[in-house]
Design an enzyme around this catalytic site. Structure first.
Site, PDB file in Angstrom:
ATOM      1  N   ASP A 156      -0.162   4.949   1.116  1.00 49.64           N
ATOM      2  CA  ASP A 156      -0.399   5.870   2.229  1.00 49.64           C
ATOM      3  C   ASP A 156      -0.211   5.168   3.566  1.00 49.64           C
ATOM      4  O   ASP A 156      -0.858   4.160   3.840  1.00 49.64           O
ATOM      5  CB  ASP A 156      -1.817   6.441   2.154  1.00 49.64           C
ATOM      6  CG  ASP A 156      -2.061   7.200   0.862  1.00 49.64           C
ATOM      7  OD1 ASP A 156      -1.084   7.723   0.296  1.00 49.64           O
ATOM      8  OD2 ASP A 156      -3.222   7.266   0.424  1.00 49.64           O
ATOM      9  N   ASP A 161       0.869  -1.162   0.000  1.00 47.86           N
ATOM     10  CA  ASP A 161       0.000   0.000   0.000  1.00 47.86           C
ATOM     11  C   ASP A 161       0.915   1.224   0.000  1.00 47.86           C
ATOM     12  O   ASP A 161       2.109   1.125   0.303  1.00 47.86           O
ATOM     13  CB  ASP A 161      -0.878  -0.018   1.253  1.00 47.86           C
ATOM     14  CG  ASP A 161      -1.771   1.196   1.369  1.00 47.86           C
ATOM     15  OD1 ASP A 161      -2.345   1.615   0.346  1.00 47.86           O
ATOM     16  OD2 ASP A 161      -1.870   1.742   2.479  1.00 47.86           O
TER      17      ASP A 161
END
Length: 223
Positions: free
Chosen positions: A15, A13
């Site tokens: 963020d 991922d």
């Protein structure tokens, strides 16, 4: 649980895992919440983690009980405004904004020959990777616009494995959101949660911070 020697790739991922762009999302979404009259609180901020743009807007409108006031065109305009605000903020990113330990971790994975991809709900992921100086580490970045569903649906992590030509069971996914962990698990990959273990209790492995994530610690835990 999967044996360490069976792992051949990692899906990240963006963020809260590679960089703290989540704070920029929060600022930009807070601006939209203020505009539509939704009270910004911790519950809403947490719910938006890992959720795509239109999904996040839907949650904001529902949280403020104003969903019926905005038709599709108005929602598109709000989403565009949020993204413009967000891109202005992330344009300030530099390699110094990589989260603690992540550049060293990526370097160790590349040296060890692992394939790497990015499974971010952000359509701005390629731009962010460039700003962070991480292009050389990643073999693929999944385009969330190409998917039929966002997290917690497994589509993005299935695509992240396929993009590096690996079966999901040979991939470890890293996430900082509950929705992301559900996505990894549903894809059949081994999940690493970064953050509060109470929030990320469904993760196969958990590290409190990015600085704690190392190849040696992952191997020790799996072995």
């Amino acid at each position: 649980m999967v044996a360490f020697e069976d792992i051949e790739g990692f899906a990240f991922d963006m963020d809260g895992v590679l960089a703290d762009t989540a704070r920029f999302h929060a600022i930009a979404w807070h601006q939209i919440a203020d505009e539509v009259g939704t009270v910004w609180d911790d519950e809403l901020a947490e719910a938006l983690k890992g959720i795509d743009r239109m999904g996040s807007l839907k949650l904001i409108l529902e949280h403020g009980n104003v969903a019926e006031k905005y038709d599709a065109a108005a929602r598109d305009a709000l989403a565009t405004k949020k993204n413009d605000n967000y891109r202005n903020l992330i344009a300030t990113l530099t390699p110094a904004d990589a989260l603690p330990g992540m550049l060293d971790f990526l370097e160790s994975l590349q040296t060890a020959g692992y394939k790497m991809s990015i499974a971010s709900a952000s359509k701005n992921a390629p731009f962010i990777v460039e700003r962070l100086g991480m292009q050389k580490y990643f073999d693929a970045i999944v385009d969330p616009a190409s998917l039929s569903a966002g997290k917690p649906d497994p589509a993005i992590f299935i695509a992240a494995a396929a993009a590096i030509e690996l079966a999901p069971e040979k991939v470890i996914g890293l996430e900082d959101s509950a929705a992301g962990i559900k996505s990894i698990n549903a894809a059949g990959e081994l999940s690493i949660g970064i953050g509060d273990s109470k929030v990320l209790h469904e993760a196969d492995l958990n590290f409190a911070t990015t600085a704690d994530v190392t190849l040696a610690r992952i191997k020790a835990t799996l072995d």
